[in-house]
Design a protein around this motif. Sequence first.
Motif, mmCIF file in Angstrom:
data_model
loop_
_atom_site.group_PDB
_atom_site.id
_atom_site.type_symbol
_atom_site.label_atom_id
_atom_site.label_comp_id
_atom_site.label_asym_id
_atom_site.label_seq_id
_atom_site.Cartn_x
_atom_site.Cartn_y
_atom_site.Cartn_z
ATOM 1 N N TRP A 203 0.837 -1.209 0.000
ATOM 2 C CA TRP A 203 0.000 0.000 0.000
ATOM 3 C C TRP A 203 0.867 1.253 0.000
ATOM 4 C CZ3 TRP A 203 -4.281 2.496 -0.855
ATOM 5 C CH2 TRP A 203 -4.526 3.703 -0.213
ATOM 6 N N SER B 146 0.421 3.965 -2.994
ATOM 7 C CA SER B 146 -0.162 5.261 -2.612
ATOM 8 C C SER B 146 0.873 6.356 -2.475
ATOM 9 C CB SER B 146 -0.928 5.113 -1.292
ATOM 10 O OG SER B 146 -0.054 4.721 -0.244
ATOM 11 N N ASP C 249 -6.936 7.982 -7.733
ATOM 12 C CA ASP C 249 -5.645 7.605 -8.296
ATOM 13 C C ASP C 249 -5.834 6.383 -9.187
ATOM 14 O OD1 ASP C 249 -3.040 8.252 -8.613
ATOM 15 O OD2 ASP C 249 -2.348 7.518 -6.675
ATOM 16 N N ARG D 75 -7.373 3.755 -6.593
ATOM 17 C CA ARG D 75 -7.577 4.294 -5.239
ATOM 18 C C ARG D 75 -8.799 5.188 -5.253
ATOM 19 N NH1 ARG D 75 -5.706 8.774 -2.228
ATOM 20 N NH2 ARG D 75 -4.423 9.466 -3.989
ATOM 21 N N GLU E 141 -10.822 9.551 -0.454
ATOM 22 C CA GLU E 141 -11.039 9.350 0.980
ATOM 23 C C GLU E 141 -12.304 10.037 1.464
ATOM 24 O OE1 GLU E 141 -10.837 8.084 4.750
ATOM 25 O OE2 GLU E 141 -9.662 7.368 3.026
ATOM 26 N N ARG F 86 -6.798 3.711 4.216
ATOM 27 C CA ARG F 86 -6.467 2.913 3.043
ATOM 28 C C ARG F 86 -7.727 2.712 2.197
ATOM 29 N NH1 ARG F 86 -2.467 -1.903 5.298
ATOM 30 N NH2 ARG F 86 -1.103 -0.543 6.520
ATOM 31 N N GLY G 66 -7.658 1.209 -1.475
ATOM 32 C CA GLY G 66 -7.172 0.794 -2.784
ATOM 33 C C GLY G 66 -7.632 -0.584 -3.211
#
Length: 630
Positions: free
Chosen positions: A348, A352, A380, A436, A439, A527, A529
Motif C-alpha cells: 500500500w 499510494s 488515483d 484508489r 477518501e 487505506r 485501494g
Amino acid sequence: MAGKHFRRVGTVRPSHLMFTTGVGSIVELPNFSVLVRGLDDWNYSAVPEWEAIAEPRLLAAVKKLLNEPSVKELRPAPWMDGGDEPGSQATKVGVPITPFPGWLRCTACDELAPVEGGVFGFENAKPRKPHEARFFHANCGRKRSGRKPMAVAARFVLACTEGHLDDFPFTRFVHQGGACPNASHPKLKMDDRGGNLGANVEIKCVACQARRNMREVLGPRGAERLPRCRSRRAHVGDFEPGDCKGELKLLVVGASNQWFAVTLSALAVPRTGDSELATKVEQFWDTFKMMESPAFLPFARSAVAALREFERWTDEQLWAGIEAHRKRLSGEGQEDEEGYPDLRTPEWQIFSSAELPLVTDDFALRQVEIPGELKNVYADVIQAERLREVRALVGFTRLDAPDPTDPQLVSRVRLAKGSTPWVPASEVRGEGAFLRLPEDLLTEWEQRIRDTEQMQTHREAYERFRTSRYSGRAGAFEPMRHWPGERYYALHTLSHLLIRTIALDCGYSSASLSERIYSGTEEDPQRSGILIYTAVPDAEGTLGGLVSLAEPDRLVWLTRRALNEAMHCSSDPLCSERLPHDPEEFLHGAACHVCLFVSETTCERGNRFLDRRFVVPIDNPNLALFPELP
C-alpha cells in the motif's frame, strides 16, 4: 523404481502445489490416486541447477507465522526437463508421492486388498505416456485374454480435524471391530452396487462370509461407529504421539474438504529508506549477527564484497539497522501479535506514494490521468506494467478451511516431521491496475451507513459466523475480532464488479485474475485501494491486456459498464433483497453467482463481505457509495 518402471506418473503446474495438490493432498491420476509426501522426502540432489526464490519480505513472514527461525529459503518444486526420455536423469526428479488410499479393488473380480499385500502389481512401461501407469490384478479369476484387469483405489479414507489421514480399516469393519475366526489375513471383496440413495458398497469376507455395508458409517449417526483416530500423518509416514482429540470423519476420495492449503503471498515491491535497509540487514544477517560493536563494520565492508550494497548508508545508520533487527529477533519492545503477518502495508505504501518507485525487472508502475467523468470515482489510477507475486505453502488443514484472518482457528498441519530449512514456493509474473478511491467519498459513505439496519445485520451475521466456527474452543473469545469494517464491503464489492466485467467483456477468464484489497486498518484507517492483477504462469498474464484497461477511455467504459450491470441481477428480487438474518451465517447480502461471485482462486475472502446495495442504488440510494452512477 527399478527396471522398466519409471518414476514420473503425472505432471502438475507449480501453482497447483500451492493451492490444489500440495503436500498431504490426495491427487487423482487417470488410473489410481496418490498422496503428495512431506518435505523430508523431497530431493534436490539430482537437480544440477536450481535457485531459491528470492523474496525477503515473504520469507520473514513465513518464519514469523511458523515460529521457525530455521527457515532460510523459499524453494520451487524439484523439476527437470526431459522426463519422457528413457533412462534420463529427469525421470528421477519430481515431487515424491505414494499410492493412497493403501487399499485397491480389482475391477473384474472385486477383490479388496492392501497395496503391499502382494495381490496387485504395477506397470509403467511407457516413459512418454506416464498417464497409462496403473495397478493390475495378476491372478484374477475372471481374467480374460489380453491385459490383466486394472485395480483402482478403494475410495474410502478417514480424516480428522487435527489433520490426520488414514486408510479405512476394512478388515476390522467387516468383522464388527474384531478379527476373522477362520483366517489371519482373510480375503475381502468390495461390491459397489451404486444406487440413488447414497453409497451402497458392501464389504464381504470370503473366509467367514461376514458382510457389512458402508452405509452404516455414513452420515452423522454413522460417525459414532467409526474407530478412534490413530493420529496417522500419512504424508510423513508416521503416527503422531499422544491421543488425538480431533473429530474423525469418513471421506470419499475426491472430497473437496480432504485438503485446504495454508499459503502466504507477497508482491515483490521495492523497499525504500529504512525499510530497504531493514530488508538488506535481514538478508545478510549471518554476516552481522556476531558483531559486538560498530567498530567491526569498516573491516567487514572491506573484506566482504557483497556488503557493497550498503554503500548508501553510513556506519552509524547500518549499526542502527543491525541493532533494530537484533531487537526484532529477540522480541524486545514488541508484543506478541496474533493473526497473519502484515504483508499488505509495504505494498500500500508503494502504490499510494506521491512518487512512484524506480522501474525494476519485477516491478514497474505508471501513473494514468483520471478521466473527467471519473473524478468522483477514483482518486488515483496506476498501471502496474510488471508485477511478480511469490506464494509460499506453509501448511494445510483438513475438513475445515483455514480462516484468512485467524491462523489459530483451524489446526494447521506441518509439512514435515520436524523443523525444515525451507518451504515450497512458486512465483508468477503478470500485470495489473491499481485504483484508489477518494477518501472523502468513503468517509462520508461510512458515516451514512454505519448505524443502518442493513449494516447492523451484517455485523450480527459475522458474530454468529465467528461463534459457530469457534464452538468448543477453550479460552477467551471475541466474536467481532477481525471484522473487516464497512469500508471493506464497498471496496470488495467494487473489485468483484470490475473483475466480472473484465472477464465477460475483455477476454480474460476470471480464474486468471486476482485481487488485493487495501482497506482501512486501526493503524491506517484511510487505506482505500484495489489492485486487480493477473496471477497465472502463462501468456494470458503478461500480454498487456489488463494494463490497457486502465487507459482513460477504456477505464470510463469499464467502470460505467460494471456499475450499470450491478443494478440488475437475473436472480432479483431474491438477490437484491437478501440479507443474512438470524439464524443465517452467510457473510454476503445482495450477491450471488449471477452478479458478484467469482472463482475461489480470484477472491481473497472466499466470496464473503459482498453486497451490491452498498455500491449502487438497487433499493435505498442512501446506502450506496455511488447514489448517482457516473
